[in-house]
Motif scaffolding. Sequence first.
Motif, PDB file in Angstrom:
ATOM      1  N   LYS A 254      94.225 -91.152 -34.074  1.00 49.36           N
ATOM      2  CA  LYS A 254      94.402 -89.982 -34.933  1.00 49.36           C
ATOM      3  C   LYS A 254      94.284 -90.425 -36.387  1.00 49.36           C
ATOM      4  CE  LYS A 254      96.540 -86.256 -34.347  1.00 49.36           C
ATOM      5  NZ  LYS A 254      97.324 -85.083 -34.210  1.00 49.36           N
ATOM      6  N   ALA A 255      93.923 -89.504 -37.271  1.00 48.46           N
ATOM      7  CA  ALA A 255      93.864 -89.848 -38.700  1.00 48.46           C
ATOM      8  C   ALA A 255      95.271 -90.222 -39.167  1.00 48.46           C
ATOM      9  CB  ALA A 255      93.345 -88.672 -39.494  1.00 48.46           C
ATOM     10  N   LYS A 256      95.339 -91.104 -40.143  1.00 51.89           N
ATOM     11  CA  LYS A 256      96.643 -91.552 -40.661  1.00 51.89           C
ATOM     12  C   LYS A 256      97.432 -90.355 -41.211  1.00 51.89           C
ATOM     13  CE  LYS A 256      98.609 -94.433 -44.233  1.00 51.89           C
ATOM     14  NZ  LYS A 256      98.374 -95.132 -45.471  1.00 51.89           N
ATOM     15  N   ALA A 257      98.723 -90.296 -40.884  1.00 50.26           N
ATOM     16  CA  ALA A 257      99.560 -89.209 -41.398  1.00 50.26           C
ATOM     17  C   ALA A 257     100.178 -89.633 -42.728  1.00 50.26           C
ATOM     18  CB  ALA A 257     100.643 -88.877 -40.391  1.00 50.26           C
ATOM     19  N   TYR A 258     100.292 -88.701 -43.636  1.00 50.15           N
ATOM     20  CA  TYR A 258     100.884 -88.966 -44.956  1.00 50.15           C
ATOM     21  C   TYR A 258     102.218 -88.237 -45.065  1.00 50.15           C
ATOM     22  CZ  TYR A 258      96.672 -91.291 -46.571  1.00 50.15           C
ATOM     23  OH  TYR A 258      95.637 -92.196 -46.721  1.00 50.15           O
ATOM     24  N   GLU A 259     102.948 -88.512 -46.132  1.00 50.91           N
ATOM     25  CA  GLU A 259     104.226 -87.844 -46.389  1.00 50.91           C
ATOM     26  C   GLU A 259     103.990 -86.329 -46.542  1.00 50.91           C
ATOM     27  OE1 GLU A 259     108.191 -88.012 -46.794  1.00 50.91           O
ATOM     28  OE2 GLU A 259     106.898 -89.743 -46.387  1.00 50.91           O
ATOM     29  N   ASN A 315     101.896 -80.728 -42.903  1.00 49.91           N
ATOM     30  CA  ASN A 315     102.951 -81.612 -42.404  1.00 49.91           C
ATOM     31  C   ASN A 315     102.450 -83.063 -42.349  1.00 49.91           C
ATOM     32  OD1 ASN A 315     105.572 -81.811 -41.759  1.00 49.91           O
ATOM     33  ND2 ASN A 315     105.315 -81.440 -39.566  1.00 49.91           N
ATOM     34  N   GLY A 316     101.592 -83.418 -43.289  1.00 50.20           N
ATOM     35  CA  GLY A 316     101.102 -84.794 -43.408  1.00 50.20           C
ATOM     36  C   GLY A 316      99.897 -85.122 -42.540  1.00 50.20           C
ATOM     37  N   GLU A 317      99.515 -84.218 -41.606  1.00 52.75           N
ATOM     38  CA  GLU A 317      98.421 -84.504 -40.664  1.00 52.75           C
ATOM     39  C   GLU A 317      97.114 -83.869 -41.137  1.00 52.75           C
ATOM     40  OE1 GLU A 317      98.852 -85.745 -37.360  1.00 52.75           O
ATOM     41  OE2 GLU A 317     101.035 -85.731 -37.159  1.00 52.75           O
ATOM     42  N   THR A 318      95.997 -84.544 -40.877  1.00 53.95           N
ATOM     43  CA  THR A 318      94.696 -83.997 -41.277  1.00 53.95           C
ATOM     44  C   THR A 318      94.326 -82.767 -40.451  1.00 53.95           C
ATOM     45  OG1 THR A 318      93.871 -86.132 -41.973  1.00 53.95           O
ATOM     46  CG2 THR A 318      92.214 -84.501 -41.410  1.00 53.95           C
ATOM     47  N   ILE A 319      93.838 -81.738 -41.155  1.00 58.27           N
ATOM     48  CA  ILE A 319      93.395 -80.494 -40.515  1.00 58.27           C
ATOM     49  C   ILE A 319      92.005 -80.164 -41.061  1.00 58.27           C
ATOM     50  CG2 ILE A 319      93.886 -78.019 -40.245  1.00 58.27           C
ATOM     51  CD1 ILE A 319      96.174 -79.657 -39.157  1.00 58.27           C
ATOM     52  N   GLY A 320      91.119 -79.643 -40.203  1.00 62.81           N
ATOM     53  CA  GLY A 320      89.818 -79.161 -40.663  1.00 62.81           C
ATOM     54  C   GLY A 320      89.888 -77.661 -40.888  1.00 62.81           C
ATOM     55  N   PHE A 321      89.351 -77.205 -42.020  1.00 57.72           N
ATOM     56  CA  PHE A 321      89.373 -75.779 -42.332  1.00 57.72           C
ATOM     57  C   PHE A 321      87.956 -75.207 -42.351  1.00 57.72           C
ATOM     58  CE2 PHE A 321      93.419 -77.183 -43.858  1.00 57.72           C
ATOM     59  CZ  PHE A 321      94.267 -76.106 -43.583  1.00 57.72           C
ATOM     60  N   VAL A 322      87.822 -74.022 -41.755  1.00 53.30           N
ATOM     61  CA  VAL A 322      86.573 -73.271 -41.829  1.00 53.30           C
ATOM     62  C   VAL A 322      86.976 -71.872 -42.289  1.00 53.30           C
ATOM     63  CG1 VAL A 322      84.591 -72.385 -40.540  1.00 53.30           C
ATOM     64  CG2 VAL A 322      85.623 -74.556 -39.864  1.00 53.30           C
ATOM     65  N   ALA A 323      86.318 -71.367 -43.338  1.00 54.66           N
ATOM     66  CA  ALA A 323      86.722 -70.053 -43.850  1.00 54.66           C
ATOM     67  C   ALA A 323      85.526 -69.319 -44.435  1.00 54.66           C
ATOM     68  CB  ALA A 323      87.792 -70.225 -44.924  1.00 54.66           C
ATOM     69  N   ASN A 324      85.413 -68.040 -44.135  1.00 49.85           N
ATOM     70  CA  ASN A 324      84.385 -67.223 -44.790  1.00 49.85           C
ATOM     71  C   ASN A 324      84.779 -67.091 -46.261  1.00 49.85           C
ATOM     72  OD1 ASN A 324      85.098 -65.527 -41.906  1.00 49.85           O
ATOM     73  ND2 ASN A 324      83.051 -66.375 -42.197  1.00 49.85           N
ATOM     74  N   GLN A 325      83.771 -67.060 -47.137  1.00 46.67           N
ATOM     75  CA  GLN A 325      84.048 -67.007 -48.581  1.00 46.67           C
ATOM     76  C   GLN A 325      83.594 -65.662 -49.151  1.00 46.67           C
ATOM     77  OE1 GLN A 325      85.511 -67.196 -51.259  1.00 46.67           O
ATOM     78  NE2 GLN A 325      85.189 -69.297 -51.955  1.00 46.67           N
ATOM     79  N   PRO A 326      84.513 -64.685 -49.316  1.00 44.24           N
ATOM     80  CA  PRO A 326      84.109 -63.362 -49.815  1.00 44.24           C
ATOM     81  C   PRO A 326      83.489 -63.393 -51.223  1.00 44.24           C
ATOM     82  CG  PRO A 326      86.288 -63.274 -48.834  1.00 44.24           C
ATOM     83  CD  PRO A 326      85.929 -64.727 -48.935  1.00 44.24           C
ATOM     84  N   LEU A 327      83.669 -64.498 -51.952  1.00 44.89           N
ATOM     85  CA  LEU A 327      83.081 -64.605 -53.299  1.00 44.89           C
ATOM     86  C   LEU A 327      81.563 -64.704 -53.259  1.00 44.89           C
ATOM     87  CD1 LEU A 327      84.935 -67.231 -55.534  1.00 44.89           C
ATOM     88  CD2 LEU A 327      84.776 -64.766 -55.865  1.00 44.89           C
ATOM     89  N   VAL A 328      81.002 -65.192 -52.152  1.00 45.60           N
ATOM     90  CA  VAL A 328      79.552 -65.413 -52.065  1.00 45.60           C
ATOM     91  C   VAL A 328      78.980 -64.614 -50.892  1.00 45.60           C
ATOM     92  CG1 VAL A 328      77.742 -67.165 -51.822  1.00 45.60           C
ATOM     93  CG2 VAL A 328      79.887 -67.762 -52.968  1.00 45.60           C
ATOM     94  N   LEU A 329      78.049 -63.706 -51.195  1.00 48.33           N
ATOM     95  CA  LEU A 329      77.402 -62.872 -50.163  1.00 48.33           C
ATOM     96  C   LEU A 329      78.441 -62.198 -49.257  1.00 48.33           C
ATOM     97  CD1 LEU A 329      74.528 -65.263 -48.938  1.00 48.33           C
ATOM     98  CD2 LEU A 329      74.234 -63.177 -50.284  1.00 48.33           C
ATOM     99  N   ALA A 330      79.573 -61.862 -49.830  1.00 49.20           N
ATOM    100  CA  ALA A 330      80.679 -61.207 -49.103  1.00 49.20           C
ATOM    101  C   ALA A 330      81.140 -62.015 -47.884  1.00 49.20           C
ATOM    102  CB  ALA A 330      80.277 -59.782 -48.686  1.00 49.20           C
ATOM    103  N   GLY A 331      80.745 -63.301 -47.853  1.00 45.95           N
ATOM    104  CA  GLY A 331      81.222 -64.161 -46.757  1.00 45.95           C
ATOM    105  C   GLY A 331      80.459 -63.994 -45.458  1.00 45.95           C
ATOM    106  N   VAL A 332      79.228 -63.447 -45.514  1.00 45.23           N
ATOM    107  CA  VAL A 332      78.468 -63.249 -44.273  1.00 45.23           C
ATOM    108  C   VAL A 332      78.105 -64.589 -43.631  1.00 45.23           C
ATOM    109  CG1 VAL A 332      77.292 -61.049 -44.704  1.00 45.23           C
ATOM    110  CG2 VAL A 332      76.277 -63.187 -45.541  1.00 45.23           C
ATOM    111  N   LEU A 333      77.825 -64.521 -42.340  1.00 49.77           N
ATOM    112  CA  LEU A 333      77.248 -65.676 -41.650  1.00 49.77           C
ATOM    113  C   LEU A 333      75.730 -65.550 -41.753  1.00 49.77           C
ATOM    114  CD1 LEU A 333      79.484 -65.808 -38.465  1.00 49.77           C
ATOM    115  CD2 LEU A 333      79.315 -67.587 -40.204  1.00 49.77           C
ATOM    116  N   ASP A 334      75.063 -66.626 -42.081  1.00 55.19           N
ATOM    117  CA  ASP A 334      73.597 -66.626 -42.090  1.00 55.19           C
ATOM    118  C   ASP A 334      73.126 -67.970 -41.546  1.00 55.19           C
ATOM    119  OD1 ASP A 334      74.208 -68.296 -44.173  1.00 55.19           O
ATOM    120  OD2 ASP A 334      73.196 -67.145 -45.727  1.00 55.19           O
ATOM    121  N   VAL A 335      71.826 -68.237 -41.695  1.00 54.32           N
ATOM    122  CA  VAL A 335      71.245 -69.449 -41.116  1.00 54.32           C
ATOM    123  C   VAL A 335      71.990 -70.704 -41.615  1.00 54.32           C
ATOM    124  CG1 VAL A 335      69.164 -70.891 -41.193  1.00 54.32           C
ATOM    125  CG2 VAL A 335      68.969 -68.461 -40.704  1.00 54.32           C
ATOM    126  N   ASP A 336      72.076 -70.847 -42.939  1.00 56.81           N
ATOM    127  CA  ASP A 336      72.642 -72.081 -43.490  1.00 56.81           C
ATOM    128  C   ASP A 336      74.151 -72.190 -43.249  1.00 56.81           C
ATOM    129  OD1 ASP A 336      70.187 -72.890 -44.321  1.00 56.81           O
ATOM    130  OD2 ASP A 336      70.454 -72.329 -46.424  1.00 56.81           O
TER     131      ASP A 336
END
Length: 514
Positions: A254-259, A315-336
């Motif tokens: 697992k990735a190293k946990a931090y404080e 809680n010190g553990e690595t997490i991956g985040f995926v989020a739509n971004q309403p600031l750009v193209l209203a956060g649509v999904l497209d090819v890229d």
Amino acid sequence: MGLKRKILELHKKREEVLKGGGDKAIEKQAAMGKLTARERIISLLDPDSFHEYDLFVEHEARDFDMEKKVLHGDGVIIGTGTIYGAPVCIFAQDFTVAGGSLGMMHARKITKIMDHSLKLKVPLIGINDSGGARIQEGVNSLAGYGEIFFRNTLSSGVIPQISVVLGPCAGGAVYSPALTDFVFVVDKISKMFITGPEVIKTVIGEEISMEGLGGAKVQSEISGNAHFYAKSEAECFEQIKKLVSFIPWNNIKKAKAYEPKEPKSEYKVSEIVPGDPRQPYDVRDVIRGVVDDSDFFEIQELWAANIVIGFGRMNGETIGFVANQPLVLAGVLDVDSSDKAARFIRFCDSFNIPIITFVDVPGYLPGVDQEHMGVIRHGAKVLYAYSEATVAKITVILRKAYGGGYIAMSSRHLRADFVFAWPTAEIAVMGPEGAANIIFRKEIVQAEDPEKMRKQKVKEYKEKFANPYVAAARGYVDSVIEPEETRRLILHAIDVSGSKSVFLPQKKHGIPPF
Ligand code: HXC
């Protein structure tokens, strides 16, 4: 010869090799704002941690007067060291020696350290500064690249592979990075292309600069080949160190946990998302509102910005985040954005990093361009990546979750473990305006006042479907939560998912829509 003299002889031999391509070539390197290969390794690794191997390797080429040429270390440095105490294997191509071009022995040094990294199960870092296959060595250099690509593929998903492009890199020198997990580039220094400007001019008659063809900005903003863009080599090395602090050494650890730390008080999740679904906001502030110390490390920030990906800690553990971004193209999904999200999801899944998905998506981007570019195939990558991922998957629907976007963004149906929705969530096949126009078309056209009728039907549709409760009533959403509860509930979900195990049907491998 006594030991003392033998040691002196060793020192002399070492000194000779450490000259690389000589003073003139090193001056030329410095004039371009570039460190030498050895300086780069020393700057990146923990002080005094670097141990070099194969210092005395020499090339074996005999054609084109090559036997008269001495190429120190055959133009590449390999070794092991640490970053924040974590072991890494590393190579750096030395552009001062024959343009860092890859001959047979050069390739053997790289493949030796690649074999080490796979065997020792530690990350591999490759600093690429090379004119590609050494022309004088013909098929031997092509064979060398083939051996490297094979190992890149073998190591994929077992150890993290990081590529740094710090010079004009052509041909094989860019295909190896393309097979690795993260590519770092530096403004004005990095150039990546398969065929250089001269070849392009000869073959298709077009004139273009190296920068315009494949400079750092081009590769970070337009092609998406690079994941991290820096203004200087020093900034680039800080970015690499930070990345290494977030990821595990291999797919077992697992990735190293931090404080653990609380998010900063200026990021209040309840105050970020506007009630009006047409108003934009920066979804990265929501992520900063839930991660430790509000420290979000974004990946591919400049490309396909309608989706946000990156690492944070909870809680010190690595997490991956995926989020739509309403600031750009209203956060649509497209090819890229589909390509960007899908690859990151697979990285997290390979390396046991839980994935948190924040959803505010109006769907897949409609239009001829997208259809012709293959949005069906590319969009399917997101469906595939989430469905295939067996790490803990936690989804929070903030606002819009329409149509295919709802399903794709780590829905219950693709086996999210926990799905939370804020009271502002709207889960429907499409937005109320579009939906009302389609299903009430006849009533609207035949009405005395079509516009009034249209508004009334939009209102009816909104009341019925533009909320999280229909999905919650079917159990597709586990809990409708207050924004302030988000961090606490995610932490709990991660805690209880610690021993998650999933049994998949036996197969050699799946066939993702590459
Ligand atoms: C042998 C090479 C070389 C190469 C550079 N050099 N590339 N020697 N094979 N591929 C040598 C030069 O002869 C020169 O030697 C020294 O390195 C520095 O190169 P310069 O041209 O003076 O530097 P610069 O002006 O900065 O230009 C860098 C460059 C250019 C853009 C990389 O050298 C270039 O276009 N090189 C060829 C790129 C290329 O087409 N490579 C093959 C790719 S095909 P001296 O002795 O004069 O200092 C490939 C096959 C694999 O890689 C494909 C796999 C899919």
